[in-house]
Enzyme design. Structure first.
Site, PDB file in Angstrom:
ATOM      1  N   LYS A  63      78.869  43.487  78.304  1.00  0.00           N
ATOM      2  CA  LYS A  63      79.501  43.539  76.972  1.00  0.00           C
ATOM      3  C   LYS A  63      78.526  43.058  75.913  1.00  0.00           C
ATOM      4  O   LYS A  63      78.317  43.712  74.891  1.00  0.00           O
ATOM      5  CB  LYS A  63      80.737  42.653  76.960  1.00  0.00           C
ATOM      6  CG  LYS A  63      81.275  42.330  75.570  1.00  0.00           C
ATOM      7  CD  LYS A  63      82.556  41.525  75.585  1.00  0.00           C
ATOM      8  CE  LYS A  63      82.350  40.054  75.595  1.00  0.00           C
ATOM      9  NZ  LYS A  63      82.051  39.430  74.306  1.00  0.00           N
ATOM     10  N   ASN A  64      77.859  41.933  76.155  1.00  0.00           N
ATOM     11  CA  ASN A  64      77.036  41.300  75.126  1.00  0.00           C
ATOM     12  C   ASN A  64      75.669  41.936  74.954  1.00  0.00           C
ATOM     13  O   ASN A  64      74.901  41.537  74.087  1.00  0.00           O
ATOM     14  CB  ASN A  64      76.921  39.788  75.381  1.00  0.00           C
ATOM     15  CG  ASN A  64      78.259  39.106  75.135  1.00  0.00           C
ATOM     16  OD1 ASN A  64      79.188  39.712  74.598  1.00  0.00           O
ATOM     17  ND2 ASN A  64      78.369  37.868  75.559  1.00  0.00           N
ATOM     18  N   CYS A 157      87.070  31.207  65.276  1.00  0.00           N
ATOM     19  CA  CYS A 157      87.856  31.757  66.385  1.00  0.00           C
ATOM     20  C   CYS A 157      88.288  30.558  67.219  1.00  0.00           C
ATOM     21  O   CYS A 157      88.014  29.415  66.875  1.00  0.00           O
ATOM     22  CB  CYS A 157      87.020  32.744  67.192  1.00  0.00           C
ATOM     23  SG  CYS A 157      85.817  31.931  68.195  1.00  0.00           S
ATOM     24  N   ARG A 162      81.926  28.933  64.182  1.00  0.00           N
ATOM     25  CA  ARG A 162      81.060  30.102  64.385  1.00  0.00           C
ATOM     26  C   ARG A 162      80.559  30.714  63.072  1.00  0.00           C
ATOM     27  O   ARG A 162      80.798  31.868  62.754  1.00  0.00           O
ATOM     28  CB  ARG A 162      81.759  31.121  65.270  1.00  0.00           C
ATOM     29  CG  ARG A 162      82.160  30.454  66.590  1.00  0.00           C
ATOM     30  CD  ARG A 162      82.620  31.353  67.636  1.00  0.00           C
ATOM     31  NE  ARG A 162      81.571  32.216  68.149  1.00  0.00           N
ATOM     32  CZ  ARG A 162      81.851  33.191  69.008  1.00  0.00           C
ATOM     33  NH1 ARG A 162      83.073  33.419  69.380  1.00  0.00           N
ATOM     34  NH2 ARG A 162      80.876  33.968  69.456  1.00  0.00           N
ATOM     35  N   ASP A 345      79.120  30.690  78.547  1.00  0.00           N
ATOM     36  CA  ASP A 345      80.149  31.669  78.922  1.00  0.00           C
ATOM     37  C   ASP A 345      80.593  31.526  80.364  1.00  0.00           C
ATOM     38  O   ASP A 345      81.514  32.220  80.788  1.00  0.00           O
ATOM     39  CB  ASP A 345      79.634  33.101  78.688  1.00  0.00           C
ATOM     40  CG  ASP A 345      79.498  33.391  77.211  1.00  0.00           C
ATOM     41  OD1 ASP A 345      78.883  34.403  76.852  1.00  0.00           O
ATOM     42  OD2 ASP A 345      79.991  32.580  76.408  1.00  0.00           O
ATOM     43  N   ARG A 437      89.239  41.973  76.548  1.00  0.00           N
ATOM     44  CA  ARG A 437      88.119  42.109  75.615  1.00  0.00           C
ATOM     45  C   ARG A 437      86.798  42.179  76.376  1.00  0.00           C
ATOM     46  O   ARG A 437      85.866  42.832  75.939  1.00  0.00           O
ATOM     47  CB  ARG A 437      88.053  40.888  74.685  1.00  0.00           C
ATOM     48  CG  ARG A 437      89.262  40.706  73.827  1.00  0.00           C
ATOM     49  CD  ARG A 437      89.019  39.640  72.824  1.00  0.00           C
ATOM     50  NE  ARG A 437      87.757  39.905  72.128  1.00  0.00           N
ATOM     51  CZ  ARG A 437      87.351  39.202  71.083  1.00  0.00           C
ATOM     52  NH1 ARG A 437      88.061  38.212  70.633  1.00  0.00           N
ATOM     53  NH2 ARG A 437      86.218  39.476  70.492  1.00  0.00           N
TER      54      ARG A 437
END
Ligand code: EPZ
Length: 457
Positions: A63-64, A157, A162, A345, A437
């Site tokens: 994803k990243n 968030c 952030r 993460d 997500r």
């Protein structure tokens, strides 16, 4: 609507409602509903834990890495083809944002064909950005390609404030004028010119945004204190395939020599190292064995070292990572930090693992100021965790007991799944749109490993 919307959102509720109505009228309805519907899905996962895992899965694209690489399509008028793109809600949002700006997007399974030869907008609206902060990644490429951008501030968030001040500082160093106007970053520049930029802290998307801004700038840009994450390296490889001249990606000093234009290319996204680490933690917590096809061991050394310290046997052979866990895990202590150290993460997943481990483990989070949201939910399953500042001390218990829990952010939801697999009895994880997500077909992959899991619409 994600409930993790920040109290610090830039607009008051009423103006937000009017803006949402305006936004809806400015979009063809299916687009709005699709994003709102997708995001609003209140699905749950029902997991009956306590059984050992066994099986084989294929790791999806990262994803990243996919998110900045898809944004890089804005940098050329030629067709840019991206393979191994994961089917995730964040990717769907990114593609909707690009379409909104006039990029033509065709998706065929894991391959996406993009062509930004007729951009109609250089704006990223709040309604989309608030569902995915990584939308800020269009800022750099828009400035490089068009010299103008109006991107909604992502706002905070669940895991922290952030801010994007480093993104803005870097763009100003490259010659852009940037101002904040009713919650938007508004940036203008005739042509960006190369500069030496040292960010105040290591920032992954900050490094990626500034790298993309610099590829078409006049002259050379040096990014100091650059993020060394493998996803930054993957983005640099994609940009160089498009004709960029980037050296040093993967180190803390990246040199970008500006070129006149970029041409089309085809790039395959790297395997998702966080998805890999998540499934490896699940096997260690629940016990059993698994093979993860396509996993890239070289991007996960810090995580593999900790899993071995917990007692797992792991080896990489012919393009797969194999793991076996025959005993109760031993507790491990860790401290998150930028790559190549232990990734933030993976912090929540290791906390779940420690909950059932033998011994006491201290987990220190140094990247985000509020990334312990999973602790209260893990305690509902019987975990023994105490928090002191940015360190959580976990005393392993013999067994967790299943209970209803609620996901609060992407990796917190992953940690609840890991804990539920190890817990006796049934756990329902609510609000798994957070999970959707960042994890492609999580319940299908867990079922392939023999887990008793059901998605409840
Ligand atoms: C990226 O977020 C990842 N997201 C995150 O993954 C990951 O947790 C994070 O990097 C750290 O590895 C994507 O790549 C899309 P940062 P990013 O800028 O770039 C502060 C997931 O679960 N900071 O490296 O937003 C910031 O507040 C997500 O997949 C500033 O102060 O993170 C944080 O404390 C979650 N000003 C620290 O730096 C800035 O301008 C690192 O943030 C930028 C960052």
């Amino acid at each position: 609507m994600p409930d993790s919307l920040p109290a610090t959102s830039p607009t008051s509720p009423t103006s937000r409602v009017t803006r949402a109505v305006q936004f809806r009228s400015s979009l063809d309805r299916p687009l709005f509903d699709e994003v709102a519907g997708f995001v609003g899905a209140m699905d749950k996962l029902k997991i009956r834990g306590g059984t050992r895992l066994a099986g084989e899965i294929t790791v999806s694209g990262a994803k990243n890495a996919a998110l900045p690489i898809l944004a890089a399509s804005l940098l050329t008028a030629d067709e840019f083809i991206v393979d191994n793109v994961p089917q995730l809600q964040d990717v769907a949002t990114a593609l909707k944002l690009l379409k909104l700006m006039g990029v033509s997007v065709e998706r065929d399974g894991a391959t996406v064909r993009l062509k930004a030869d007729a951009l109609t907008k250089t704006e990223a609206p709040y309604e989309l950005v608030k569902t995915m902060r990584a939308s800020i990644l269009v800022l750099g490429p828009l400035m490089a390609r068009t010299g103008s951008a109006r991107v909604s501030l992502p706002g905070g968030c669940a895991i922290g404030a952030r801010p994007v001040d480093q993104h803005i500082k870097g763009l100003e160093a490259l010659g852009a004028t940037v101002r904040i106007e009713n919650g938007f970053v508004v940036a203008e520049a005739k042509r960006l010119r190369g500069a030496r930029i040292a960010t105040d802290m290591v920032t992954v998307t900050g490094t990626e945004n500034l790298m993309m801004a610099a590829v078409l700038a006049d002259g050379e840009t040096i990014l100091e204190n650059a993020a060394r994450e493998p996803e930054v390296v993957d983005l640099a490889a994609a940009l160089n395939a498009m004709g960029a001249r980037i050296r040093g990606a993967g180190t803390d000093c990246i040199a970008i020599e500006g070129v006149e234009r970029l041409h089309g290319a085809r790039h395959r996204v790297m395997a998702d190292r966080i998805e890999t680490g998540t499934f490896l933690s699940a096997v260690v917590a629940a016990g059993g064995h698994a093979a993860l096809r396509g996993a890239a061991a070289g991007t996960l050394h810090a995580v593999l070292d900790k899993l071995r310290e917990a007692g797992a046997q792991i080896d990489a052979q012919n393009g797969a990572l194999r793991i076996r866990m025959d005993s109760r895990p031993r507790a491990v202590s860790l401290r998150t930090a930028p790559y190549p150290d232990f990734p933030t993460d993976m912090q929540a997943q290791f906390m779940a693992l420690n909950c059932v481990a033998d011994g006491v483990g201290a987990i220190t989070e140094t990247i985000f100021e509020n990334r312990f949201m999973h602790v209260h939910e893990l305690q509902r399953l019987g975990a023994n965790i105490t928090i002191d500042g940015n360190t959580a001390t976990v005393r392993g218990v013999g067994k967790l007991a299943g209970a209803p829990v609620m996901a609060t952010d992407l990796r917190a939801s992953a940690s609840l799944v890991v804990a539920a697999l190890a817990a006796e009895g049934e756990t329902t994880v609510d609000r798994i749109y957070h999970l959707d997500r960042g994890y492609e077909a999580m319940e299908k992959k867990l079922a392939a490993l023999g887990a008793d899991v059901q998605r409840i619409k």
